[in-house]
Write a protein that holds these residues in place. Structure first.
Motif, PDB file in Angstrom:
ATOM      1  N   UNK A 146       0.722  -1.260  -0.045  1.00 19.97           N
ATOM      2  CA  UNK A 146      -0.111  -0.176  -0.096  1.00 19.97           C
ATOM      3  C   UNK A 146       0.916   1.122  -0.025  1.00 19.97           C
ATOM      4  N   UNK A 147       2.023   1.267  -0.608  1.00 20.12           N
ATOM      5  CA  UNK A 147       2.676   2.472  -0.637  1.00 20.12           C
ATOM      6  C   UNK A 147       2.223   3.574  -1.369  1.00 20.12           C
ATOM      7  N   UNK A 148       1.321   3.135  -2.294  1.00 13.99           N
ATOM      8  CA  UNK A 148       0.620   4.356  -3.144  1.00 13.99           C
ATOM      9  C   UNK A 148      -1.095   4.473  -2.772  1.00 13.99           C
ATOM     10  N   UNK A 149      -1.448   3.860  -1.872  1.00 12.70           N
ATOM     11  CA  UNK A 149      -2.658   4.205  -1.356  1.00 12.70           C
ATOM     12  C   UNK A 149      -2.900   5.569  -0.671  1.00 12.70           C
ATOM     13  N   UNK A 150      -4.054   6.201  -1.231  1.00  8.47           N
ATOM     14  CA  UNK A 150      -4.021   7.624  -0.934  1.00  8.47           C
ATOM     15  C   UNK A 150      -5.452   8.060  -0.836  1.00  8.47           C
ATOM     16  N   UNK A 151      -5.985   8.968  -0.408  1.00  3.53           N
ATOM     17  CA  UNK A 151      -7.536   9.529  -0.471  1.00  3.53           C
ATOM     18  C   UNK A 151      -7.324  10.872  -1.137  1.00  3.53           C
ATOM     19  N   UNK A 200      -8.692  -1.160   4.409  1.00  2.00           N
ATOM     20  CA  UNK A 200      -9.768  -0.581   5.029  1.00  2.00           C
ATOM     21  C   UNK A 200      -9.139   0.022   6.385  1.00  2.00           C
ATOM     22  N   UNK A 201      -8.144  -0.477   6.856  1.00  2.00           N
ATOM     23  CA  UNK A 201      -7.482   0.195   8.156  1.00  2.00           C
ATOM     24  C   UNK A 201      -6.847   1.291   7.796  1.00  2.00           C
ATOM     25  N   UNK A 202      -6.192   1.356   6.461  1.00  2.00           N
ATOM     26  CA  UNK A 202      -5.403   2.648   5.841  1.00  2.00           C
ATOM     27  C   UNK A 202      -6.551   3.707   5.835  1.00  2.00           C
ATOM     28  N   UNK A 203      -7.764   3.446   5.276  1.00  2.00           N
ATOM     29  CA  UNK A 203      -8.620   4.158   4.727  1.00  2.00           C
ATOM     30  C   UNK A 203      -8.966   4.832   6.295  1.00  2.00           C
ATOM     31  N   UNK A 204      -9.381   4.125   7.151  1.00  2.00           N
ATOM     32  CA  UNK A 204      -9.863   4.615   8.580  1.00  2.00           C
ATOM     33  C   UNK A 204      -8.783   5.684   8.895  1.00  2.00           C
ATOM     34  N   UNK A 205      -7.765   5.350   8.864  1.00  2.00           N
ATOM     35  CA  UNK A 205      -6.473   6.206   9.450  1.00  2.00           C
ATOM     36  C   UNK A 205      -6.656   7.513   8.666  1.00  2.00           C
ATOM     37  N   UNK A 206      -6.454   7.508   7.382  1.00  2.00           N
ATOM     38  CA  UNK A 206      -6.436   8.654   6.593  1.00  2.00           C
ATOM     39  C   UNK A 206      -7.766   9.658   6.741  1.00  2.00           C
TER      40      UNK A 206
END
Length: 498
Positions: free
Chosen positions: A130-135, A238-244
């Protein structure tokens, strides 16, 4: 000339009757006049000799929240209005002293069918770390809409479900399930759904009444790739989305793994089998949430199928890992059986039905029925889908939907639809913490649904629909006295104890 029907409904509310108020405020809405206010004094006698005795002494569930969804096309419609009108709309929807008083919001991870176009939070194939996962896309769009709501309701909380994983995580390598003239998926890939079987052009009927078993045929395999590294990375998303989102001041306290796993869509979607849903939720998403975000509850859903065997098979596999179940569309058919089988799980109406873009009185009556039926049968949260749309509410994928507020894109003027007032007749008075104490459906009452609540402070609210062509003279027993009222044909009425 419409005839008048005399009807006496006796509701024995489970509260002390000695201190019953002598006056109820009442509010009625018809297609000609919205939210007409008045007062009704209690009478010693019913207005009619015809009596329908209803025993409502059993204690019902406690209702917890009203909510709506946050989509890009809602933002686009809202932005067509003047700044003053935008604030008026959001105040009426979200302020504690507004009309609808929403306190909960539903979000999507990646695009949904009411986004402007497909996008995902991670477009880099093979990005398992998930290096490039972003919102970043969300920051410029849906999060802007959320912040407009938070101005009026700063204590809003949210939950999230995806419509589709990133395309590179799916067996068809694309965001829809089925091909369509509105997407770019090759028709040849449709064979994945039924192991080479032909897909009927009417396999999925998105508009009008969908009667009978839905879906007619079940997907033969999971569209989400079932390899451990894909499932692990998806749970981490899902966890990264919650955090961002938390960094943006948007608290997420609930997660569902998928919107409508049983809709095989030309817009963003993902077909799952019960076995795949169990595997992902039980072995990946549940343990990771418990480790990284123990404050976030996992619900299973959203179920949009009346194939009860599939629902029970899925829930049985995860019932010790989840706090509740999300139901919408044909999932409503299963409410009674699900409530009986899983008494310890919360049930919510995860999405109100979207209609066909008519935004007319008939759509309002249908939503009124859904509100009463979901809540009356055991759901303790209710979520509206789009709260504001332009014109006939057409999506980029070619279908039309209703909204609570309709914006004319040419004049940039807005109007509050019948569905708006259907919701207001419930949410304006039935605050979180209210206990549902009586329900009789429109089918049981020949078009006269009744639902009653006791609010946290002990005041009573009784909501009645007259969905018939006739005026009705109605008496409602409150303790030893009666509310006597005239219900116009095709009307919504709320009685609120003063």
């Amino acid at each position: 000339m419409k005839k008048k029907v005399a009807l006496c409904i006796v509701i024995s509310l489970a509260v002390s009757l000695e201190g019953a108020a002598q006056v109820f405020l009442h509010y009625s809405t018809t297609s000609q006049e919205a939210w007409k206010e008045g007062k009704t004094k209690l009478s010693a006698k019913p207005a009619s000799r015809q009596t329908v005795a209803i025993d409502g002494q059993g204690q019902g569930h406690v209702f917890r929240a009203w909510g709506t969804c946050f989509n890009e096309l809602d933002l686009d419609a809202l932005r067509l209005l003047s700044d003053e009108a935008q604030q008026q709309v959001m105040q009426r929807l979200f302020a504690p002293d507004g009309d609808l008083r929403f306190t909960r919001g539903r979000l999507t991870m990646n695009a949904n069918d009411y986004s402007r176009a497909w996008y995902s939070c991670d477009t880099v194939a093979g990005d398992f770390s998930l290096r490039y996962f972003n919102i970043e896309h969300d920051k410029q769009n849906v999060i802007q809409l959320i912040k407009m709501a938070q101005r009026w309701q700063p204590n809003m909380s949210f939950w999230v479900s995806p419509w589709s994983p990133p395309a590179w995580m799916k067996i068809n390598q694309d965001y829809p399930v089925l091909s369509s003239r509105y997407n770019q998926q090759p028709k040849e890939k449709d064979y994945l759904l039924f192991e080479g079987g032909e897909v009927d052009a009417n396999e999925m009927q998105f508009l009008g009444e969908r009667k009978g078993q839905f879906p007619r045929r079940l997907a033969c395999q999971d569209y989400m790739i079932q390899e451990p590294r894909y499932l692990r990375a998806y749970a981490n998303m899902f966890c990264r989305f919650i955090e961002l989102y938390r960094e943006e001041g948007v608290p997420i306290d609930m997660v569902m793994y998928q919107n409508e796993a049983y809709s095989y869509t030309p817009y963003p979607g993902c077909a799952w089998t019960p076995e795949g849903a169990i595997r992902f939720n039980r072995d990946y998403l549940a343990p990771l949430l418990a480790q990284k975000h123990p404050e976030v509850k996992l619900y299973i859903g959203t179920f949009n199928t009346n194939r009860l065997d599939c629902v029970e098979r899925t829930v049985d596999g995860v019932k010790d890992k989840v706090s509740g179940i999300g139901l919408q569309w044909e999932g409503r058919d299963n409410i009674d059986a699900i409530r009986q089988r899983y008494p310890d799980l919360h049930l919510i109406s995860s999405e109100s039905e979207c209609g066909n873009g008519s935004m007319d009185w008939r759509a309002g009556e249908h939503t009124f029925h859904l509100l009463a039926d979901y809540i009356g049968r055991g759901c303790d949260e209710y979520f509206i889908w789009n709260f504001i749309l332009c014109d006939n509410g057409q999506s980029p994928w070619g279908w039309r939907q209703n909204a609570l507020i309709q914006v004319d894109s040419k004049t940039r003027q807005h109007r509050y639809t019948a569905e708006y007032y259907a919701v207001k007749h419930f949410s304006h008075f039935v605050e979180p913490g209210s206990r549902m104490v009586f329900y009789r459906s429109k089918d049981e009452s020949q078009g006269l649904p009744v639902i009653a609540f006791v609010r946290p402070g002990g005041k009573r609210v009784i909501i009645v629909g007259n969905l018939t062509d006739d005026a009705v003279s109605q008496s409602i027993a409150v303790g030893r006295k009666f509310l006597n009222a005239q219900l116009p044909p095709h009307s919504f009425t709320t009685f609120a104890e003063k």
